[in-house]
Structures are given as C-alpha cells and as structure tokens.
Design a protein around this motif. Structure first.
Motif, PDB file in Angstrom:
ATOM      1  N   LYS A 124       5.116 -13.382   3.587  1.00  0.00           N
ATOM      2  CA  LYS A 124       4.853 -12.083   2.951  1.00  0.00           C
ATOM      3  C   LYS A 124       5.570 -12.012   1.612  1.00  0.00           C
ATOM      4  CE  LYS A 124       4.457  -9.646   7.323  1.00  0.00           C
ATOM      5  NZ  LYS A 124       5.537  -9.572   8.304  1.00  0.00           N
ATOM      6  N   LYS A 125       6.813 -12.498   1.612  1.00  0.00           N
ATOM      7  CA  LYS A 125       7.625 -12.432   0.392  1.00  0.00           C
ATOM      8  C   LYS A 125       6.922 -13.144  -0.775  1.00  0.00           C
ATOM      9  CE  LYS A 125      12.214 -13.920  -1.172  1.00  0.00           C
ATOM     10  NZ  LYS A 125      13.430 -14.633  -0.752  1.00  0.00           N
ATOM     11  N   TYR A 126       6.284 -14.285  -0.496  1.00  0.00           N
ATOM     12  CA  TYR A 126       5.649 -15.074  -1.567  1.00  0.00           C
ATOM     13  C   TYR A 126       4.114 -14.947  -1.558  1.00  0.00           C
ATOM     14  CZ  TYR A 126      10.258 -17.266  -1.948  1.00  0.00           C
ATOM     15  OH  TYR A 126      11.597 -17.492  -2.110  1.00  0.00           O
ATOM     16  N   ALA A 127       3.602 -13.908  -0.909  1.00  0.00           N
ATOM     17  CA  ALA A 127       2.141 -13.730  -0.882  1.00  0.00           C
ATOM     18  C   ALA A 127       1.614 -13.616  -2.308  1.00  0.00           C
ATOM     19  CB  ALA A 127       1.790 -12.469  -0.085  1.00  0.00           C
ATOM     20  N   GLY A 128       0.600 -14.426  -2.638  1.00  0.00           N
ATOM     21  CA  GLY A 128       0.043 -14.411  -3.992  1.00  0.00           C
ATOM     22  C   GLY A 128       0.945 -15.085  -5.008  1.00  0.00           C
ATOM     23  N   ARG A 129       2.103 -15.596  -4.573  1.00  0.00           N
ATOM     24  CA  ARG A 129       3.015 -16.299  -5.492  1.00  0.00           C
ATOM     25  C   ARG A 129       3.372 -17.668  -4.923  1.00  0.00           C
ATOM     26  NH1 ARG A 129       7.672 -12.242  -6.435  1.00  0.00           N
ATOM     27  NH2 ARG A 129       7.032 -11.485  -4.396  1.00  0.00           N
ATOM     28  N   GLY A 130       2.293 -18.345  -4.487  1.00  0.00           N
ATOM     29  CA  GLY A 130       2.501 -19.698  -3.966  1.00  0.00           C
ATOM     30  C   GLY A 130       2.031 -19.856  -2.536  1.00  0.00           C
ATOM     31  N   VAL A 131       1.811 -18.733  -1.839  1.00  0.00           N
ATOM     32  CA  VAL A 131       1.311 -18.815  -0.460  1.00  0.00           C
ATOM     33  C   VAL A 131      -0.167 -18.449  -0.468  1.00  0.00           C
ATOM     34  CG1 VAL A 131       1.450 -17.827   1.859  1.00  0.00           C
ATOM     35  CG2 VAL A 131       3.542 -18.260   0.577  1.00  0.00           C
ATOM     36  N   SER A 132      -0.977 -19.272   0.148  1.00  0.00           N
ATOM     37  CA  SER A 132      -2.419 -19.023   0.160  1.00  0.00           C
ATOM     38  C   SER A 132      -3.003 -19.525   1.480  1.00  0.00           C
ATOM     39  CB  SER A 132      -3.087 -19.769  -1.002  1.00  0.00           C
ATOM     40  OG  SER A 132      -4.491 -19.769  -0.846  1.00  0.00           O
ATOM     41  N   ALA A 133      -4.105 -18.931   1.871  1.00  0.00           N
ATOM     42  CA  ALA A 133      -4.798 -19.421   3.063  1.00  0.00           C
ATOM     43  C   ALA A 133      -6.182 -19.937   2.681  1.00  0.00           C
ATOM     44  CB  ALA A 133      -4.894 -18.313   4.105  1.00  0.00           C
ATOM     45  N   CYS A 134      -6.368 -20.271   1.411  1.00  0.00           N
ATOM     46  CA  CYS A 134      -7.695 -20.732   0.975  1.00  0.00           C
ATOM     47  C   CYS A 134      -7.567 -21.714  -0.177  1.00  0.00           C
ATOM     48  CB  CYS A 134      -8.550 -19.537   0.574  1.00  0.00           C
ATOM     49  SG  CYS A 134     -10.187 -20.032  -0.008  1.00  0.00           S
ATOM     50  N   ALA A 135      -7.681 -23.004   0.154  1.00  0.00           N
ATOM     51  CA  ALA A 135      -7.550 -24.033  -0.880  1.00  0.00           C
ATOM     52  C   ALA A 135      -8.697 -23.963  -1.876  1.00  0.00           C
ATOM     53  CB  ALA A 135      -7.490 -25.414  -0.236  1.00  0.00           C
ATOM     54  N   THR A 136      -9.912 -23.674  -1.384  1.00  0.00           N
ATOM     55  CA  THR A 136     -11.051 -23.604  -2.303  1.00  0.00           C
ATOM     56  C   THR A 136     -10.852 -22.494  -3.331  1.00  0.00           C
ATOM     57  OG1 THR A 136     -12.240 -23.820  -0.223  1.00  0.00           O
ATOM     58  CG2 THR A 136     -13.559 -23.886  -2.219  1.00  0.00           C
ATOM     59  N   GLU A 232      10.441 -30.069  -2.019  1.00  0.00           N
ATOM     60  CA  GLU A 232      10.038 -29.245  -3.168  1.00  0.00           C
ATOM     61  C   GLU A 232       8.516 -29.138  -3.197  1.00  0.00           C
ATOM     62  OE1 GLU A 232      11.621 -30.706  -6.832  1.00  0.00           O
ATOM     63  OE2 GLU A 232      13.698 -30.436  -6.158  1.00  0.00           O
ATOM     64  N   ILE A 233       8.017 -27.927  -3.246  1.00  0.00           N
ATOM     65  CA  ILE A 233       6.572 -27.710  -3.356  1.00  0.00           C
ATOM     66  C   ILE A 233       6.307 -26.533  -4.305  1.00  0.00           C
ATOM     67  CG2 ILE A 233       5.868 -28.608  -1.076  1.00  0.00           C
ATOM     68  CD1 ILE A 233       5.825 -25.624  -0.140  1.00  0.00           C
ATOM     69  N   ASP A 234       5.099 -26.480  -4.832  1.00  0.00           N
ATOM     70  CA  ASP A 234       4.695 -25.352  -5.690  1.00  0.00           C
ATOM     71  C   ASP A 234       3.711 -24.433  -4.977  1.00  0.00           C
ATOM     72  OD1 ASP A 234       5.925 -26.405  -8.259  1.00  0.00           O
ATOM     73  OD2 ASP A 234       4.622 -28.073  -7.691  1.00  0.00           O
ATOM     74  N   GLY A 235       3.012 -24.989  -3.992  1.00  0.00           N
ATOM     75  CA  GLY A 235       2.015 -24.185  -3.281  1.00  0.00           C
ATOM     76  C   GLY A 235       2.081 -24.459  -1.785  1.00  0.00           C
ATOM     77  N   PHE A 236       1.861 -23.405  -0.989  1.00  0.00           N
ATOM     78  CA  PHE A 236       1.970 -23.507   0.459  1.00  0.00           C
ATOM     79  C   PHE A 236       0.685 -22.940   1.063  1.00  0.00           C
ATOM     80  CE2 PHE A 236       3.590 -21.702   4.538  1.00  0.00           C
ATOM     81  CZ  PHE A 236       4.057 -22.889   5.103  1.00  0.00           C
ATOM     82  N   PHE A 237      -0.115 -23.799   1.672  1.00  0.00           N
ATOM     83  CA  PHE A 237      -1.431 -23.388   2.170  1.00  0.00           C
ATOM     84  C   PHE A 237      -1.463 -23.384   3.697  1.00  0.00           C
ATOM     85  CE2 PHE A 237      -4.081 -23.246  -1.619  1.00  0.00           C
ATOM     86  CZ  PHE A 237      -3.278 -23.897  -2.544  1.00  0.00           C
ATOM     87  N   LEU A 238      -1.919 -22.272   4.251  1.00  0.00           N
ATOM     88  CA  LEU A 238      -2.095 -22.183   5.701  1.00  0.00           C
ATOM     89  C   LEU A 238      -3.502 -22.591   6.061  1.00  0.00           C
ATOM     90  CD1 LEU A 238       0.438 -21.124   7.056  1.00  0.00           C
ATOM     91  CD2 LEU A 238       0.143 -19.896   4.916  1.00  0.00           C
ATOM     92  N   ALA A 239      -3.638 -23.446   7.056  1.00  0.00           N
ATOM     93  CA  ALA A 239      -4.976 -23.827   7.546  1.00  0.00           C
ATOM     94  C   ALA A 239      -4.898 -23.966   9.055  1.00  0.00           C
ATOM     95  CB  ALA A 239      -5.432 -25.117   6.886  1.00  0.00           C
ATOM     96  N   ILE A 240      -4.376 -22.905   9.675  1.00  0.00           N
ATOM     97  CA  ILE A 240      -4.181 -22.952  11.130  1.00  0.00           C
ATOM     98  C   ILE A 240      -5.232 -22.101  11.845  1.00  0.00           C
ATOM     99  CG2 ILE A 240      -1.726 -23.499  10.931  1.00  0.00           C
ATOM    100  CD1 ILE A 240      -1.098 -20.574  11.553  1.00  0.00           C
TER     101      ILE A 240
END
Ligand code: NDP
Length: 310
Positions: A124-136, A232-240
C-alpha cells in the motif's frame, strides 16, 4: 419499487462503455459504481495502450472521460455497491448496500476482478510508486531497470518473460521449490538469461525512499536453513492470481473453476435471459481495458435487442 430498464453494476471500462451505448439506445441506464469507482485503472499511473490516446492518458483521466461521456447521454451514476440479487424471475431484484432495492429488466454485470496482493503494508505504501499488478500496463516504465515478479503460475511466467524484454533483470520470486506454470512457460523462464528464479522465497517487505528501491526476501522460512536477504529492485509486480468480483452472483450464474462468470457462445449473455456479464468478471484470458470496453458495448447491444424482442 423503482423499476430500471438497464442496470449496470460496476464502473470500469466495461460498465461505462455499456452505459454509453445503453444511454444512446434510450435505455436510461443506471450505474452503481461499486467499491472502487472507475475500477482497476484508477490504480495504474499512465495507460499507454488504450487506442485514441497517442501520448498516453492517466488511468484516472481515462475513467473520468468515460464517465463524462456516459453522463452526457443521460446515464444515472450512483454511489453504491450491490450486496444481493434475485434472478429467479424478471424483473430482477437487486439490493444495494444502503438497504434499498431496485427492479431491473436487464442487468449488465461489470464488477471486474481484483488482483491479489500479498497483504504487506509496504504494498500500500508504494502503490503506484513501484508496486504493480499488471506488467502489460506498467512494464514500459521499467526499461533497463531491475524488477521482481511474485508468483509461480502461467501469469507470473508470462509477465516475467514480457518484462525481460524491457528490463535489464527480472527476479521471479516463487514460494515453492517448483513452478506451477505450464512446461513450455517454465522452459522459457528457466532458459532466459535475464530472469533469475528465487525458489522457496517469500517477500516480506519493500524498501525505498518514496519509491520502491529494494525488497526483503526470506528463503526456506521457518526451517533450519532459513535465510534472509535483500535485493535492489525498481519495480515489484504481483502475479499471484486475480479474483473476479462475482461472489454476489454465484447463486444464480455459472462460474468457472476460478470464479469467472461463464457466458454463452462468445457473447456477454449469461444463462439468465436479460442478464449479461462484461469485462474482467467474465474474462480470465485478456483482462485489458480495451477488451473490457468492447464487451461492455456488446452487452448493451444485447440488452437493447433483448428488450426489443420482449
Ligand atoms: P495460478 O493460480 O495458476 O498461480 C498463482 C501463483 O501465485 C502460484 O504459483 C502460487 O503459488 C502463487 N501464489 C499465490 N498466492 C501467493 C502468495 N500469497 N505468496 C506467494 N505466491 C503466491 O494463477 P495465474 O494467474 O498464474 O493463472 C490463472 C489461470 O490462468 C491458470 O489456470 C493458468 O494456467 C491460466 N493462464 C494461462 C495462460 C496461458 O495459457 N497463456 C496465461 C496466464 C494464465 P503456489 O504454486 O505455491 O500455489
């Protein structure tokens, strides 16, 4: 009780597009917006793959435009969530969370699906700032950067493959010691030099100053060989996985094994005459804004034909 010709449940691209078509067909549509007005797109930053916006458009702006267009033709957009339906006979009875009930001659269900998240506060803290659930949707922003994808199914593998075409490195974080994905996807992922699979791993936190810059990982949690490390990462994608928002309708409609509403013959028709399903709630396969909008259009046309035939 109020009688509505065309009731649309949900306000993503499918719902608003259905509303535009239904309103122009003089069906006086009423939209109940649901818990997340505007739907999943309001959680993405820029939408660059919706035709008609050569410079991209923010998810919020796109949804506001669709809403304005629906209102222009007289759609009645209401705050509220549907809690119960009775599809035993037409007109169908729909109960809203404020306790009110309406009758509807046709119902278009466009309640969408919700991406599953791990449940970390940092998501939640990084929602829209590196956290995404849609790679496309968001992968493009991570060109030549380092990203992580969580999950071991076909979606996770597809997203990892897609991101490997953009990013400089992709971590695939898999909680088990094996991938659930189909063999062909496993082979692709395991043979891709840009993808490093972290088996037996769970992410328990994200770090970064205002945006995601790292993830905290535990391997073999709860065993003697438990180990914790950071990457170290710049983007974190959920695909669960995604959960279609179809629980309210489960008693009346056929759902597939993942809970998506099953429709008939490639149309938005459900097995109940006059009840249609459009967008992600009935689409385990494409899940794109443009495909949702298209199915909303089809649902409104079907609703109009159904009413004409009555
Ligand atoms: P799946 O349910 O197949 O996979 C979900 C993955 O996420 C699993 O690896 C699961 O781990 C993992 N997971 C779930 N919860 C957590 C958690 N809390 N922490 C860490 N990992 C978690 O979902 P998909 O979206 O991948 O696929 C859905 C369906 O769609 C499948 O039937 C799939 O085959 C299909 N599909 C087909 C495609 C194609 O044919 N091209 C493309 C995409 C999807 P675990 O394995 O441990 O349970």
């Amino acid at each position: 009780m109020e009688r509505i010709k065309c009731l649309i449940i949900g306000s993503g691209p499918a719902g608003y597009t259905a509303a535009i078509y239904a309103a122009r067909a003089t069906l006086s549509p009423v939209v109940y917006e649901g818990l997340q007005p505007g739907g999943q797109l309001t959680t993405t930053s820029t939408v660059e793959n919706f035709p008609g916006y050569p410079d991209g458009v923010s998810g919020d702006d796109l949804m506001n435009d669709l809403r304005t267009q629906a209102e222009r033709f007289g759609t009645d957009i209401r705050y509220g969530t549907v809690t119960e339906v009775d599809f035993s006979k037409a007109p169908y009875i729909v109960r809203i969370d404020d306790g009110s009930e309406v009758e509807a001659d046709t119902v278009i269900i466009s309640t969408g699906a919700s991406a599953k998240y791990l449940g970390l506060d940092d998501e939640k803290k990084y929602a829209g700032r590196g956290v995404s659930a849609c790679a496309t949707c968001d992968g493009f922003f991570y060109r030549k950067k380092v990203v992580a994808v969580v999950g071991g199914g076909d979606t996770a593998c597809e997203e990892a493959m897609y991101l490997s075409g953009l990013a400089s490195k992709v971590y695939l974080v898999v909680r088990k010691t094996w991938l659930r994905a189909s063999q062909i996807m496993q082979d692709r992922v395991l043979n891709n030099p840009k993808i490093e699979v972290l088996f037996g791993c769970n992410v328990f936190g994200l770090t970064g100053d205002g945006k995601v810059q790292g993830m905290k990982v535990v391997r073999n949690a709860g065993t003697d060989s438990e180990e914790r490390f950071e990457r170290e990462i710049d983007g974190f994608f959920l695909a669960i996985g995604h959960k279609p928002n179809a629980d309210v309708f489960a008693k009346w409609l056929d759902l597939d094994e993942s809970g998506y509403i099953m429709t008939l013959d490639g149309t938005p028709k459900t097995k109940i005459p006059g009840v249609f399903a459009a967008g992600d709630v009935a689409d385990p396969r494409y899940r794109q804004a443009i495909t949702a909008a298209a199915s909303g259009c089809k649902a409104a046309i079907e609703a109009e034909r159904y009413l004409n035939e009555l």
